[in-house]
Design a protein around this motif. Structure first.
Motif, PDB file in Angstrom:
ATOM      1  N   VAL A 196      85.077  43.979 101.038  1.00 28.30           N
ATOM      2  CA  VAL A 196      84.444  43.300 100.808  1.00 28.30           C
ATOM      3  C   VAL A 196      82.945  43.145 100.992  1.00 28.30           C
ATOM      4  CG1 VAL A 196      84.459  40.458  99.421  1.00 28.30           C
ATOM      5  CG2 VAL A 196      86.421  41.538 100.799  1.00 28.30           C
ATOM      6  N   ARG A 197      82.979  43.405  99.870  1.00 26.86           N
ATOM      7  CA  ARG A 197      80.595  43.745 100.155  1.00 26.86           C
ATOM      8  C   ARG A 197      80.109  42.158  99.414  1.00 26.86           C
ATOM      9  NH1 ARG A 197      75.892  44.832  97.587  1.00 26.86           N
ATOM     10  NH2 ARG A 197      74.456  45.988  98.593  1.00 26.86           N
ATOM     11  N   ILE A 198      79.628  42.100 100.066  1.00 25.66           N
ATOM     12  CA  ILE A 198      78.778  40.494  99.354  1.00 25.66           C
ATOM     13  C   ILE A 198      77.261  40.661 100.030  1.00 25.66           C
ATOM     14  CG2 ILE A 198      77.979  37.613 100.786  1.00 25.66           C
ATOM     15  CD1 ILE A 198      81.515  38.236 100.354  1.00 25.66           C
ATOM     16  N   ALA A 199      77.163  40.348  98.130  1.00 26.28           N
ATOM     17  CA  ALA A 199      75.974  40.540  98.070  1.00 26.28           C
ATOM     18  C   ALA A 199      74.608  39.736  98.569  1.00 26.28           C
ATOM     19  CB  ALA A 199      75.219  40.902  97.068  1.00 26.28           C
ATOM     20  N   ILE A 200      72.835  39.923  98.184  1.00 24.51           N
ATOM     21  CA  ILE A 200      72.647  38.725  98.835  1.00 24.51           C
ATOM     22  C   ILE A 200      73.052  37.259  97.480  1.00 24.51           C
ATOM     23  CG2 ILE A 200      69.824  38.045  98.850  1.00 24.51           C
ATOM     24  CD1 ILE A 200      69.236  40.726  99.407  1.00 24.51           C
ATOM     25  N   GLY A 201      72.909  36.548  98.925  1.00 24.38           N
ATOM     26  CA  GLY A 201      73.682  34.853  97.842  1.00 24.38           C
ATOM     27  C   GLY A 201      74.012  34.813  97.464  1.00 24.38           C
ATOM     28  N   GLU A 202      75.126  35.682  97.761  1.00 26.30           N
ATOM     29  CA  GLU A 202      76.904  35.589  97.330  1.00 26.30           C
ATOM     30  C   GLU A 202      77.190  35.213  98.549  1.00 26.30           C
ATOM     31  OE1 GLU A 202      77.925  39.159  95.782  1.00 26.30           O
ATOM     32  OE2 GLU A 202      76.801  38.744  93.676  1.00 26.30           O
ATOM     33  N   ALA A 203      78.580  34.656  98.195  1.00 17.91           N
ATOM     34  CA  ALA A 203      79.694  34.308  99.640  1.00 17.91           C
ATOM     35  C   ALA A 203      80.907  34.899  98.602  1.00 17.91           C
ATOM     36  CB  ALA A 203      80.053  33.126  99.448  1.00 17.91           C
ATOM     37  N   GLY A 204      81.997  35.605 100.496  1.00 27.23           N
ATOM     38  CA  GLY A 204      83.072  36.094  99.589  1.00 27.23           C
ATOM     39  C   GLY A 204      83.937  35.454 100.543  1.00 27.23           C
ATOM     40  N   THR A 205      85.616  35.707 100.329  1.00 27.52           N
ATOM     41  CA  THR A 205      86.165  35.433 101.645  1.00 27.52           C
ATOM     42  C   THR A 205      87.145  36.575 101.169  1.00 27.52           C
ATOM     43  OG1 THR A 205      87.876  34.974 100.066  1.00 27.52           O
ATOM     44  CG2 THR A 205      87.159  33.063 101.255  1.00 27.52           C
ATOM     45  N   GLY A 206      88.195  36.916 102.794  1.00 27.31           N
ATOM     46  CA  GLY A 206      89.063  37.669 103.064  1.00 27.31           C
ATOM     47  C   GLY A 206      90.010  36.986 104.106  1.00 27.31           C
ATOM     48  N   GLN A 207      91.309  38.234 103.451  1.00 23.56           N
ATOM     49  CA  GLN A 207      92.647  37.433 104.501  1.00 23.56           C
ATOM     50  C   GLN A 207      93.028  38.523 105.427  1.00 23.56           C
ATOM     51  OE1 GLN A 207      94.457  35.500 101.098  1.00 23.56           O
ATOM     52  NE2 GLN A 207      95.229  34.181 102.735  1.00 23.56           N
ATOM     53  N   HIS A 208      93.559  38.664 106.476  1.00 22.12           N
ATOM     54  CA  HIS A 208      94.493  39.452 107.050  1.00 22.12           C
ATOM     55  C   HIS A 208      92.962  40.451 107.426  1.00 22.12           C
ATOM     56  CE1 HIS A 208      97.172  36.980 106.729  1.00 22.12           C
ATOM     57  NE2 HIS A 208      97.642  36.935 105.407  1.00 22.12           N
ATOM     58  N   LEU A 227      82.250  32.390 108.299  1.00 24.94           N
ATOM     59  CA  LEU A 227      83.783  31.053 109.284  1.00 24.94           C
ATOM     60  C   LEU A 227      85.079  32.050 109.092  1.00 24.94           C
ATOM     61  CD1 LEU A 227      81.972  28.534 107.129  1.00 24.94           C
ATOM     62  CD2 LEU A 227      81.607  29.082 109.793  1.00 24.94           C
ATOM     63  N   PHE A 228      85.678  31.633 110.439  1.00 22.53           N
ATOM     64  CA  PHE A 228      87.015  31.616 110.232  1.00 22.53           C
ATOM     65  C   PHE A 228      87.860  30.707 110.020  1.00 22.53           C
ATOM     66  CE2 PHE A 228      90.480  34.471 113.221  1.00 22.53           C
ATOM     67  CZ  PHE A 228      91.054  35.027 111.916  1.00 22.53           C
ATOM     68  N   ASP A 229      89.090  30.798 110.107  1.00 18.54           N
ATOM     69  CA  ASP A 229      90.203  29.924 110.086  1.00 18.54           C
ATOM     70  C   ASP A 229      91.039  30.975 110.692  1.00 18.54           C
ATOM     71  OD1 ASP A 229      92.525  28.654 109.940  1.00 18.54           O
ATOM     72  OD2 ASP A 229      92.113  27.635 108.068  1.00 18.54           O
ATOM     73  N   LYS A 230      91.255  31.287 112.121  1.00 17.77           N
ATOM     74  CA  LYS A 230      92.916  31.653 112.368  1.00 17.77           C
ATOM     75  C   LYS A 230      94.087  31.642 112.487  1.00 17.77           C
ATOM     76  CE  LYS A 230      93.283  32.824 117.327  1.00 17.77           C
ATOM     77  NZ  LYS A 230      93.736  32.222 118.518  1.00 17.77           N
ATOM     78  N   LYS A 231      94.390  29.967 112.340  1.00 19.37           N
ATOM     79  CA  LYS A 231      95.833  30.039 111.738  1.00 19.37           C
ATOM     80  C   LYS A 231      96.222  31.171 110.972  1.00 19.37           C
ATOM     81  CE  LYS A 231      99.423  26.447 110.835  1.00 19.37           C
ATOM     82  NZ  LYS A 231      99.489  25.164 110.591  1.00 19.37           N
ATOM     83  N   TYR A 232      95.859  30.736 109.692  1.00 19.96           N
ATOM     84  CA  TYR A 232      95.453  31.598 108.791  1.00 19.96           C
ATOM     85  C   TYR A 232      95.522  33.014 108.463  1.00 19.96           C
ATOM     86  CZ  TYR A 232      98.877  27.592 107.570  1.00 19.96           C
ATOM     87  OH  TYR A 232      99.770  26.621 107.118  1.00 19.96           O
ATOM     88  N   ASN A 233      94.443  33.870 108.819  1.00 19.28           N
ATOM     89  CA  ASN A 233      94.003  34.124 109.158  1.00 19.28           C
ATOM     90  C   ASN A 233      92.466  35.186 107.824  1.00 19.28           C
ATOM     91  OD1 ASN A 233      93.511  36.563 111.238  1.00 19.28           O
ATOM     92  ND2 ASN A 233      95.344  37.749 110.367  1.00 19.28           N
ATOM     93  N   ILE A 234      91.917  33.769 107.779  1.00 25.08           N
ATOM     94  CA  ILE A 234      91.130  33.332 106.733  1.00 25.08           C
ATOM     95  C   ILE A 234      89.292  33.722 106.641  1.00 25.08           C
ATOM     96  CG2 ILE A 234      90.091  32.412 104.190  1.00 25.08           C
ATOM     97  CD1 ILE A 234      92.891  30.846 104.542  1.00 25.08           C
ATOM     98  N   LYS A 290      91.793  29.336  99.341  1.00 27.51           N
ATOM     99  CA  LYS A 290      92.876  30.587  99.728  1.00 27.51           C
ATOM    100  C   LYS A 290      93.540  29.523 101.146  1.00 27.51           C
ATOM    101  CE  LYS A 290      90.639  33.758  98.076  1.00 27.51           C
ATOM    102  NZ  LYS A 290      91.254  35.104  97.231  1.00 27.51           N
ATOM    103  N   GLY A 291      93.142  28.448 101.523  1.00 28.14           N
ATOM    104  CA  GLY A 291      94.469  28.221 102.193  1.00 28.14           C
ATOM    105  C   GLY A 291      93.757  27.493 103.594  1.00 28.14           C
ATOM    106  N   ALA A 292      92.396  28.037 103.954  1.00 31.81           N
ATOM    107  CA  ALA A 292      92.124  27.603 105.418  1.00 31.81           C
ATOM    108  C   ALA A 292      91.698  26.117 104.819  1.00 31.81           C
ATOM    109  CB  ALA A 292      90.596  28.712 105.297  1.00 31.81           C
ATOM    110  N   ALA A 293      91.984  25.536 106.501  1.00 35.86           N
ATOM    111  CA  ALA A 293      91.254  23.915 106.603  1.00 35.86           C
ATOM    112  C   ALA A 293      90.189  23.552 106.986  1.00 35.86           C
ATOM    113  CB  ALA A 293      92.983  22.960 107.643  1.00 35.86           C
ATOM    114  N   PRO A 294      88.660  22.884 106.058  1.00 38.14           N
ATOM    115  CA  PRO A 294      87.886  23.075 106.956  1.00 38.14           C
ATOM    116  C   PRO A 294      88.085  22.243 108.519  1.00 38.14           C
ATOM    117  CG  PRO A 294      88.164  21.868 105.399  1.00 38.14           C
ATOM    118  CD  PRO A 294      89.844  21.899 105.123  1.00 38.14           C
ATOM    119  N   HIS A 295      89.086  21.614 108.967  1.00 37.62           N
ATOM    120  CA  HIS A 295      89.096  21.311 110.555  1.00 37.62           C
ATOM    121  C   HIS A 295      89.010  22.422 110.771  1.00 37.62           C
ATOM    122  CE1 HIS A 295      93.338  20.582 109.749  1.00 37.62           C
ATOM    123  NE2 HIS A 295      93.211  20.874 110.567  1.00 37.62           N
ATOM    124  N   ARG A 296      89.776  23.293 110.644  1.00 36.45           N
ATOM    125  CA  ARG A 296      89.695  24.882 111.426  1.00 36.45           C
ATOM    126  C   ARG A 296      88.962  25.693 111.577  1.00 36.45           C
ATOM    127  NH1 ARG A 296      95.174  24.244 109.381  1.00 36.45           N
ATOM    128  NH2 ARG A 296      94.871  25.868 108.286  1.00 36.45           N
TER     129      ARG A 296
END
Length: 94
Positions: free
Chosen positions: A5-17, A33-40, A77-83
Motif C-alpha cells: 500500500v503506497r501512501i502518497a503526499i497528503g494521503e493516508a491508508g490502512t493495512g492488515q496482517h 498507528l497500530f492496533d495490535k489486537k486486530y493487526n491493523i 477496518k475494525g481497530a479500536a481508538p483506545h488500542r
C-alpha cells in the motif's frame, strides 16, 4: 495475501496482517498507528502543520486533521481508538 500500500503526499491508508504500508519522505512527516489486537496498521503522510481551505478534501495533508482522519479510517477496518499506539513517527528534515 500481503498487499503493498503506497501512501502518497497528503494521503493516508490502512493495512492488515502482512500488508506493507510505505511512503517516501522529504521534509514531510509520516505517522504510523497500530492496533495490535486486530493487526491493523495505518499511515498518514503529513505535509503541512495547520489545515487550510481544502482540509475536507485532503484531511491527511495537515497535522491537525490527519490523526483524527487516520483513526477514522482504522476504526472502519475494525481497530479500536483506545488500542491504537503510535508505532513510528518519522521525517521533518530541516
Amino acid at each position: 495475501m500481503a498487499r503493498i500500500v503506497r501512501i502518497a503526499i497528503g494521503e493516508a491508508g490502512t493495512g492488515q496482517h502482512d500488508d506493507v504500508l510505505f511512503t517516501i519522505l522529504g521534509s514531510c512527516i509520516a505517522i504510523m498507528l497500530f492496533d495490535k489486537k486486530y493487526n491493523i496498521g495505518g499511515l498518514a503522510h503529513i505535509m503541512l502543520g495547520k489545515s487550510q481551505d481544502d482540509r475536507l478534501l485532503q484531511p491527511a495533508k495537515y497535522a491537525d486533521t490527519a490523526v483524527p482522519y487516520l483513526v477514522r479510517l482504522m476504526t472502519h477496518k475494525g481497530a479500536a481508538p483506545h488500542r491504537l499506539k503510535a508505532a513510528k513517527i518519522a521525517g521533518a528534515s530541516e
